[in-house]
Scaffold this motif. Structure first.
Motif, PDB file in Angstrom:
ATOM      1  N   GLY A 276       0.984  -1.374   0.068  1.00  0.00           N
ATOM      2  CA  GLY A 276       0.010   0.064  -0.164  1.00  0.00           C
ATOM      3  C   GLY A 276       0.935   1.320  -0.135  1.00  0.00           C
ATOM      4  O   GLY A 276       0.608   2.183  -0.625  1.00  0.00           O
ATOM      5  N   LEU A 277       2.003   1.256   0.755  1.00  0.00           N
ATOM      6  CA  LEU A 277       2.823   2.455   0.448  1.00  0.00           C
ATOM      7  C   LEU A 277       3.388   2.605  -0.535  1.00  0.00           C
ATOM      8  O   LEU A 277       3.454   3.765  -1.165  1.00  0.00           O
TER       9      LEU A 277
ATOM     10  N   GLU B 185       2.018   1.803  -3.633  1.00  0.00           N
ATOM     11  CA  GLU B 185       1.041   2.270  -4.230  1.00  0.00           C
ATOM     12  C   GLU B 185       0.950   3.868  -4.175  1.00  0.00           C
ATOM     13  O   GLU B 185       0.388   4.622  -4.980  1.00  0.00           O
ATOM     14  N   TRP B 186       0.956   4.245  -2.793  1.00  0.00           N
ATOM     15  CA  TRP B 186       0.826   5.501  -2.203  1.00  0.00           C
ATOM     16  C   TRP B 186       1.810   6.405  -2.833  1.00  0.00           C
ATOM     17  O   TRP B 186       1.285   7.428  -3.420  1.00  0.00           O
TER      18      TRP B 186
ATOM     19  N   GLY C 204       1.032   6.581  -6.937  1.00  0.00           N
ATOM     20  CA  GLY C 204      -0.222   7.177  -7.181  1.00  0.00           C
ATOM     21  C   GLY C 204      -0.762   6.110  -8.105  1.00  0.00           C
ATOM     22  O   GLY C 204      -2.029   6.550  -8.504  1.00  0.00           O
ATOM     23  N   ASP C 205      -0.389   5.047  -8.231  1.00  0.00           N
ATOM     24  CA  ASP C 205      -0.958   4.026  -8.882  1.00  0.00           C
ATOM     25  C   ASP C 205      -0.472   2.594  -8.633  1.00  0.00           C
ATOM     26  O   ASP C 205       0.605   2.522  -7.819  1.00  0.00           O
TER      27      ASP C 205
ATOM     28  N   ARG D 294       4.114  13.369  -9.846  1.00  0.00           N
ATOM     29  CA  ARG D 294       4.600  13.541  -8.603  1.00  0.00           C
ATOM     30  C   ARG D 294       6.276  13.859  -8.431  1.00  0.00           C
ATOM     31  O   ARG D 294       6.481  14.620  -7.961  1.00  0.00           O
TER      32      ARG D 294
END
Length: 404
Positions: free
Chosen positions: A172-173, A175-176, A179-180, A190
């Motif tokens: 999850g980190l 992907e954060w 941003g995808d 970014r």
């Protein structure tokens, strides 16, 4: 409120409001530098000038760059390189400067280690310098993403995967950060913002901190001599310049700096006009393709040593070793237990430690470029173990070092 009088000149008007004479005295004409230093002390000024060239060339490139995954590659390799007048020159300057700046950083870093410029009283000079190294590294990585070539894409994929923390599976980190699920438009947006705004601001602030940290303890010297700057400055101001051990930063020391800078710029523009390709990976001249993995993924040369510390081990052990390599240089002022702030050549076992560390990092850099196969894999593994071992033994070999 301060008392203001009628100004007799523009200088007087500004001085009453900004104290420019005081600033000039504190930062330049009465900032004292030891006489007994060599050309290696000019690396800081060379770094500042190289950063300036990166900023200026980056602004010109920014005028035509398109931060879009469908347009970025062509905007760099076609529009800037072929359609814009002298666009090729600004790209060459930016690319060469981005690579050369790390060579100067490493020279500056190992000069500081060799001469003990991180010892008691100068810890903040070293720590602020290492923060600058991290900031420049982040700036280089974010900039490497922008051409959106094959190596840009896959280097971004590999490096961001490190944030999954191996066995912790923190996907999850990752992907954060992207941003995808994979590097795509949000990822490019970014890193574009980081490269052109946030990280340059951080670098400018850290440069100010680094120079500010030099003000009280002053720079070290090549003999490790303890200089009483107040006493020596009084000699200089009294006219006894020959016997004083210090010189003014401006214009005495700055004149010497500029001579070294001039030689550097000759070499720099030789690379820009004739060997710029050393700073550009051929694989990155292919457009990014998420369905075609390059045969051998590797970072730019200045990251190869830390990449090779990660690579020989299993995922979790490799990540621990990689994190160790990123943090350990910050701790040098506290791991070196010796009271001596003298050149490494006068420090017993430390001189062997210094040269072993330098040679080991060169080996790690060389091994990080080649595929991890056969003898190269073995050399990389033992070089990584040696790197970790050298830092572990440092406190022990310096704790009992005799006072020089």
């Amino acid at each position: 409120m301060a008392h203001f009088t009628k100004a007799t000149s523009l200088h007087d008007w500004l001085n009453q409001r900004l104290g420019i004479d005081t600033l000039n005295r504190v930062l330049a004409t009465e900032y004292w530098i030891p006489k007994n230093i060599n050309f290696l002390w000019a690396m800081g000024m060379i770094l500042a000038i190289t950063f300036g060239m990166l900023l200026i060339s980056g602004i010109f490139l920014l005028m035509y760059y398109q931060p879009n995954i469908h347009l970025a590659f062509d905007s760099v390799n076609y529009t800037i390189m072929q359609e814009v007048g002298y666009g090729w020159l600004w790209r060459h300057v930016h690319g060469v400067a981005a690579s050369v700046v790390f060579l100067i950083i490493y020279i500056h870093m190992f000069t500081g280690i060799y001469y003990g410029s991180y010892k008691k009283g100068r810890e903040m000079i070293w720590i602020s310098g290492m923060l600058l190294f991290v900031a420049f590294s982040a700036e280089a990585f974010s900039g490497y993403m922008l051409p959106w070539g094959q190596m840009s894409y896959w280097a971004g994929m590999v490096i961001t995967n490190l944030f999954s923390m191996g066995g912790l599976h923190m996907d999850g980190l990752v992907e954060w950060i992207r941003g995808d699920y994979v590097p795509a438009q949000a990822f490019l947006n970014r890193f574009f913002m980081l490269h052109v705004l946030l990280i340059p601001l951080a670098i400018i602030g850290l440069i100010g901190l680094h120079f500010g940290a030099l003000r009280i303890p002053h720079v070290n010297n090549q003999d490790g001599e303890e200089v009483d700057f107040d006493v020596e400055a009084k000699k200089y101001l009294a006219g006894d310049k020959a016997n004083s051990k210090v010189i003014r930063f401006m214009n005495d020391f700055l004149a010497k700096d500029m001579m070294v800078v001039g030689i550097f710029l000759i070499l720099f523009f030789y690379l820009v006009f004739y060997h710029y390709d050393f700073a550009m990976d051929p694989v990155n001249f292919d457009p990014a393709n998420g369905l075609k993995t390059p045969t051998h993924i590797y970072p730019e040369w200045y990251f190869l040593w830390s990449y090779e510390i990660l690579r020989p081990f299993s995922t979790n052990v490799g990540l621990i070793a990689f994190a160790f390599a990123q943090v350990i240089f910050f701790l040098l002022p506290f791991l070196d237990r010796s009271p001596n702030a003298v050149p490494a050549s006068r420090r017993g076992l430390f001189k062997y430690w210094f040269w072993a560390m330098l040679i080991d990092m060169i080996i790690l850099t060389a091994m990080g470029k080649v595929p991890p196969e056969g003898v190269f894999s073995a050399i990389g593994f033992y070089a990584a173990i040696t790197f970790i071992g050298l830092w572990i033994i440092l406190p022990f070999i310096t704790k009992f070092e005799k006072k020089v």
